[in-house]
Design a protein around this motif. Structure first.
Motif, PDB file in Angstrom:
ATOM      1  N   LYS A  75      49.949   8.137  22.011  1.00  0.00           N
ATOM      2  CA  LYS A  75      48.937   8.289  23.065  1.00  0.00           C
ATOM      3  C   LYS A  75      48.911   9.711  23.600  1.00  0.00           C
ATOM      4  N   GLN A  76      50.088  10.315  23.790  1.00  0.00           N
ATOM      5  CA  GLN A  76      50.154  11.689  24.299  1.00  0.00           C
ATOM      6  C   GLN A  76      49.576  12.676  23.290  1.00  0.00           C
ATOM      7  N   LEU A  77      49.920  12.507  22.013  1.00  0.00           N
ATOM      8  CA  LEU A  77      49.377  13.382  20.978  1.00  0.00           C
ATOM      9  C   LEU A  77      47.861  13.250  20.870  1.00  0.00           C
ATOM     10  N   GLU A  78      47.368  12.032  21.051  1.00  0.00           N
ATOM     11  CA  GLU A  78      45.912  11.813  21.041  1.00  0.00           C
ATOM     12  C   GLU A  78      45.265  12.472  22.262  1.00  0.00           C
ATOM     13  N   LYS A  79      45.872  12.293  23.417  1.00  0.00           N
ATOM     14  CA  LYS A  79      45.359  12.898  24.651  1.00  0.00           C
ATOM     15  C   LYS A  79      45.301  14.418  24.545  1.00  0.00           C
ATOM     16  N   ASP A  80      46.309  15.003  23.910  1.00  0.00           N
ATOM     17  CA  ASP A  80      46.375  16.454  23.756  1.00  0.00           C
ATOM     18  C   ASP A  80      45.506  16.970  22.608  1.00  0.00           C
ATOM     19  N   GLY A  81      44.880  16.060  21.871  1.00  0.00           N
ATOM     20  CA  GLY A  81      43.949  16.464  20.818  1.00  0.00           C
ATOM     21  C   GLY A  81      44.572  16.815  19.490  1.00  0.00           C
ATOM     22  N   LEU A  82      45.847  16.473  19.298  1.00  0.00           N
ATOM     23  CA  LEU A  82      46.511  16.775  18.032  1.00  0.00           C
ATOM     24  C   LEU A  82      46.281  15.708  16.971  1.00  0.00           C
ATOM     25  N   ILE A  83      46.092  14.481  17.408  1.00  0.00           N
ATOM     26  CA  ILE A  83      45.796  13.393  16.463  1.00  0.00           C
ATOM     27  C   ILE A  83      44.572  12.633  16.941  1.00  0.00           C
ATOM     28  N   ALA A  84      43.964  11.924  15.990  1.00  0.00           N
ATOM     29  CA  ALA A  84      42.829  11.065  16.305  1.00  0.00           C
ATOM     30  C   ALA A  84      43.209   9.637  15.924  1.00  0.00           C
ATOM     31  N   ARG A  85      42.755   8.707  16.716  1.00  0.00           N
ATOM     32  CA  ARG A  85      43.018   7.281  16.500  1.00  0.00           C
ATOM     33  C   ARG A  85      41.687   6.619  16.186  1.00  0.00           C
ATOM     34  N   LYS A  86      41.638   5.882  15.071  1.00  0.00           N
ATOM     35  CA  LYS A  86      40.405   5.194  14.695  1.00  0.00           C
ATOM     36  C   LYS A  86      40.692   3.709  14.546  1.00  0.00           C
ATOM     37  N   VAL A  87      39.872   2.907  15.202  1.00  0.00           N
ATOM     38  CA  VAL A  87      40.045   1.457  15.189  1.00  0.00           C
ATOM     39  C   VAL A  87      38.963   0.845  14.301  1.00  0.00           C
ATOM     40  N   PHE A  88      39.383  -0.017  13.385  1.00  0.00           N
ATOM     41  CA  PHE A  88      38.465  -0.732  12.511  1.00  0.00           C
ATOM     42  C   PHE A  88      38.498  -2.208  12.899  1.00  0.00           C
ATOM     43  N   GLY A  89      37.349  -2.806  13.112  1.00  0.00           N
ATOM     44  CA  GLY A  89      37.266  -4.207  13.498  1.00  0.00           C
ATOM     45  C   GLY A  89      37.180  -4.364  14.999  1.00  0.00           C
ATOM     46  N   GLU A  90      36.771  -5.551  15.414  1.00  0.00           N
ATOM     47  CA  GLU A  90      36.588  -5.810  16.835  1.00  0.00           C
ATOM     48  C   GLU A  90      37.551  -6.835  17.410  1.00  0.00           C
ATOM     49  N   LYS A  91      38.079  -7.688  16.562  1.00  0.00           N
ATOM     50  CA  LYS A  91      39.022  -8.681  17.071  1.00  0.00           C
ATOM     51  C   LYS A  91      40.227  -8.741  16.147  1.00  0.00           C
ATOM     52  N   PRO A  92      41.352  -9.167  16.659  1.00  0.00           N
ATOM     53  CA  PRO A  92      42.581  -9.195  15.858  1.00  0.00           C
ATOM     54  C   PRO A  92      42.425 -10.056  14.614  1.00  0.00           C
ATOM     55  N   PRO A  93      43.052  -9.645  13.532  1.00  0.00           N
ATOM     56  CA  PRO A  93      43.840  -8.424  13.401  1.00  0.00           C
ATOM     57  C   PRO A  93      42.936  -7.205  13.144  1.00  0.00           C
ATOM     58  N   ILE A  94      43.086  -6.198  13.963  1.00  0.00           N
ATOM     59  CA  ILE A  94      42.320  -4.975  13.779  1.00  0.00           C
ATOM     60  C   ILE A  94      43.176  -3.959  13.029  1.00  0.00           C
ATOM     61  N   LYS A  95      42.519  -3.000  12.429  1.00  0.00           N
ATOM     62  CA  LYS A  95      43.226  -1.938  11.714  1.00  0.00           C
ATOM     63  C   LYS A  95      43.096  -0.661  12.539  1.00  0.00           C
ATOM     64  N   VAL A  96      44.223  -0.026  12.817  1.00  0.00           N
ATOM     65  CA  VAL A  96      44.230   1.233  13.559  1.00  0.00           C
ATOM     66  C   VAL A  96      44.905   2.284  12.685  1.00  0.00           C
ATOM     67  N   VAL A  97      44.231   3.411  12.511  1.00  0.00           N
ATOM     68  CA  VAL A  97      44.834   4.505  11.746  1.00  0.00           C
ATOM     69  C   VAL A  97      44.867   5.764  12.598  1.00  0.00           C
ATOM     70  N   TYR A  98      45.866   6.585  12.326  1.00  0.00           N
ATOM     71  CA  TYR A  98      46.053   7.854  13.019  1.00  0.00           C
ATOM     72  C   TYR A  98      45.970   8.966  11.989  1.00  0.00           C
ATOM     73  N   LYS A  99      45.383  10.085  12.392  1.00  0.00           N
ATOM     74  CA  LYS A  99      45.339  11.244  11.510  1.00  0.00           C
ATOM     75  C   LYS A  99      45.329  12.511  12.348  1.00  0.00           C
ATOM     76  N   LEU A 100      45.714  13.609  11.721  1.00  0.00           N
ATOM     77  CA  LEU A 100      45.686  14.886  12.406  1.00  0.00           C
ATOM     78  C   LEU A 100      44.249  15.337  12.626  1.00  0.00           C
ATOM     79  N   THR A 101      43.994  15.912  13.772  1.00  0.00           N
ATOM     80  CA  THR A 101      42.723  16.568  14.027  1.00  0.00           C
ATOM     81  C   THR A 101      42.809  17.977  13.426  1.00  0.00           C
TER      82      THR A 101
END
Length: 133
Positions: A75-101
């Motif tokens: 969460k801190q890395l995302e807030k600081d703009g170093l990583i991006a979080r992308k959520v796929f799907g709307e209800k569980p089980p959802i897929k969340v991926v992280y990548k460098l910005t």
């Protein structure tokens, strides 16, 4: 301050401090360490440098980090703009991926330097061990 003095000074010493997003730091090293310092931030960035990963993949690659700690650091890395979080799907089980910005990718040379230095320290003063010890 005259221009000649500024040219001779190190960039990080131009002012009395530096500011990023309303936060003031005494120097650029302090700013950089706030962004990537601590026990896990650089490790997370290192594991994302070759591409996106799911939360569970990061957990497997960092087994000594607690789920809470990993979550907070992401969460801190995302807030600081170093990583991006992308959520796929709307209800569980959802897929969340992280990548460098793009900003996060700018620290890859630093991560590689830290990795190389860590390898050198182990080769000279320590040892590589197996996980099954």
């Amino acid at each position: 301050m005259d221009r000649l003095k500024i040219v001779r000074m190190k960039t990080e010493c131009i002012g009395d401090g530096v500011k990023l997003k309303d936060k003031i730091y005494p120097c650029t090293v302090s700013l950089a360490m706030d962004l990537v310092g601590g026990k896990w931030k650089a490790v997370i960035l290192y594991h994302l440098k070759n591409g996106e990963k799911r939360y569970t993949e990061l957990r497997k690659e960092m087994p000594t980090s607690t789920e809470t700690t990993l979550s907070i650091q992401l969460k801190q890395l995302e807030k600081d703009g170093l990583i991006a979080r992308k959520v796929f799907g709307e209800k569980p089980p959802i897929k969340v991926v992280y990548k460098l910005t793009e900003f996060g990718k700018s620290c890859i040379p630093v991560l590689e330097a830290i990795t190389n230095w860590g390898n050198q320290v182990v080769l000279e003063k320590g040892e590589f061990i197996s996980a099954d010890l």
